[in-house]
Design a protein around this motif. Sequence first.
Motif, PDB file in Angstrom:
ATOM      1  N   VAL A  49       0.829  -1.213   0.000  1.00  0.00           N
ATOM      2  CA  VAL A  49       0.000   0.000   0.000  1.00  0.00           C
ATOM      3  C   VAL A  49       0.862   1.261   0.000  1.00  0.00           C
ATOM      4  CG1 VAL A  49      -1.540   1.363   1.454  1.00  0.00           C
ATOM      5  CG2 VAL A  49      -2.087  -1.027   0.979  1.00  0.00           C
ATOM      6  N   PHE A  50       1.964   1.217   0.745  1.00  0.00           N
ATOM      7  CA  PHE A  50       2.818   2.404   0.841  1.00  0.00           C
ATOM      8  C   PHE A  50       4.004   2.363  -0.119  1.00  0.00           C
ATOM      9  CE2 PHE A  50       0.626   2.357   4.943  1.00  0.00           C
ATOM     10  CZ  PHE A  50       0.162   3.668   4.986  1.00  0.00           C
ATOM     11  N   PRO A  65      -6.038  -4.508  -6.952  1.00  0.00           N
ATOM     12  CA  PRO A  65      -7.110  -4.077  -6.048  1.00  0.00           C
ATOM     13  C   PRO A  65      -6.607  -3.279  -4.850  1.00  0.00           C
ATOM     14  CG  PRO A  65      -6.744  -6.455  -5.904  1.00  0.00           C
ATOM     15  CD  PRO A  65      -5.982  -5.972  -7.089  1.00  0.00           C
ATOM     16  N   PHE A  66      -5.320  -3.414  -4.502  1.00  0.00           N
ATOM     17  CA  PHE A  66      -4.775  -2.642  -3.389  1.00  0.00           C
ATOM     18  C   PHE A  66      -4.710  -1.150  -3.709  1.00  0.00           C
ATOM     19  CE2 PHE A  66      -2.083  -6.075  -1.042  1.00  0.00           C
ATOM     20  CZ  PHE A  66      -3.248  -6.750  -0.748  1.00  0.00           C
ATOM     21  N   TYR A  67      -4.832  -0.793  -4.985  1.00  0.00           N
ATOM     22  CA  TYR A  67      -4.736   0.612  -5.386  1.00  0.00           C
ATOM     23  C   TYR A  67      -6.026   1.095  -6.052  1.00  0.00           C
ATOM     24  CZ  TYR A  67       0.282   0.670  -4.444  1.00  0.00           C
ATOM     25  OH  TYR A  67       1.514   0.626  -3.835  1.00  0.00           O
ATOM     26  N   HIS A  89       1.229  12.086  -1.329  1.00  0.00           N
ATOM     27  CA  HIS A  89       2.086  12.129  -0.147  1.00  0.00           C
ATOM     28  C   HIS A  89       2.531  10.711   0.179  1.00  0.00           C
ATOM     29  CE1 HIS A  89       3.392  12.655   4.041  1.00  0.00           C
ATOM     30  NE2 HIS A  89       3.509  13.944   3.752  1.00  0.00           N
ATOM     31  N   PRO A  90       3.794  10.517   0.582  1.00  0.00           N
ATOM     32  CA  PRO A  90       4.288   9.163   0.871  1.00  0.00           C
ATOM     33  C   PRO A  90       3.489   8.416   1.930  1.00  0.00           C
ATOM     34  CG  PRO A  90       6.111  10.719   0.743  1.00  0.00           C
ATOM     35  CD  PRO A  90       4.859  11.532   0.702  1.00  0.00           C
ATOM     36  N   LEU A  91       2.878   9.132   2.848  1.00  0.00           N
ATOM     37  CA  LEU A  91       2.117   8.490   3.921  1.00  0.00           C
ATOM     38  C   LEU A  91       0.628   8.382   3.605  1.00  0.00           C
ATOM     39  CD1 LEU A  91       3.797  10.084   7.075  1.00  0.00           C
ATOM     40  CD2 LEU A  91       4.300   7.899   5.967  1.00  0.00           C
ATOM     41  N   LEU A  99      -9.445   2.079   1.193  1.00  0.00           N
ATOM     42  CA  LEU A  99      -8.762   1.182   2.121  1.00  0.00           C
ATOM     43  C   LEU A  99      -9.283   1.262   3.564  1.00  0.00           C
ATOM     44  CD1 LEU A  99      -5.068   1.395   0.855  1.00  0.00           C
ATOM     45  CD2 LEU A  99      -6.685  -0.497   0.596  1.00  0.00           C
ATOM     46  N   PRO A 100      -9.538   2.455   4.114  1.00  0.00           N
ATOM     47  CA  PRO A 100     -10.036   2.497   5.494  1.00  0.00           C
ATOM     48  C   PRO A 100     -11.371   1.771   5.671  1.00  0.00           C
ATOM     49  CG  PRO A 100      -9.249   4.655   4.808  1.00  0.00           C
ATOM     50  CD  PRO A 100      -9.295   3.811   3.587  1.00  0.00           C
TER      51      PRO A 100
END
Length: 268
Positions: A49-50, A65-67, A89-91, A99-100
């Motif tokens: 994800v990151f 699907p993760f993106y 942003h990287p975070l 995702l949440p």
Amino acid sequence: MTTTDEPAVTRSPRAAIKARNLRIDNWRRGPILTVLGITAWVAYATFRVFYQGDYWVADYHYLTPFYSPCVSDGCVPDSAHFGRFLPDHPLLPYAALSLPFLLAFRLTCYYYRKAYYRSFWLSPPACAVPDGHAKYTGETRFPLIGQNLHRYFFYLAVAISLINTYDAILAFRSPDGFGLGLGNLVLTANVVLLWCYTLGCHSCRHVMGGRLKHFSKHPVRYRLWTISSALNGRHMMWAWITLASLALTDFYVMAVAAGWITDLRFVG
């Protein structure tokens, strides 16, 4: 009738045995395997994800699907099917919009509650094994009272599953028009499995057949309820299979996008 001459009845809170339980099977195996499985998946998913790279195959329109949906300004324009409106942003994950809610849907799922209550919190670790905590308050206090929001997260999970389905359909486009490759089969299989998990959710089963007094007057809802009930009977299986299919699908798209492997093409 009772009289004052009758002896008082006393009851011991627990049998007078030294062992904490009398189970002789390897009951620890289940919680240990659950901890290892969930921890490994969370570690991989967090990295991906990151990582914010190798998520899109432009030639065949493969989007992991993760993106999905990719709504960050940092997303490749063609991968952003619903626009780019979040800052890069990287975070901040590229799929921060979905995702949440997917995480909340899984965390509050009835099966996953059982899984991590037993394995991570030892509450209790297994049937007929004492709870690992001195007292039990259930899901009546913060933060566990939030588990009751599962019914609402279900609707959001349905919306995200529709988006994943849309992504899988778009992936049948190739530079020459219609295309079919191994990646299409992987994406489609993942979507089908996600629907099996989502539609087998306890909340979905209630939506289909809850608050009805007579199924005979609602044949369509009864049919939908029976389908959801059949899927619900294998809810634990779908829960684990979809974790595996999500990781496998993401890894395949990443491998093709990074150039580690070439997508096996059947058409186009």
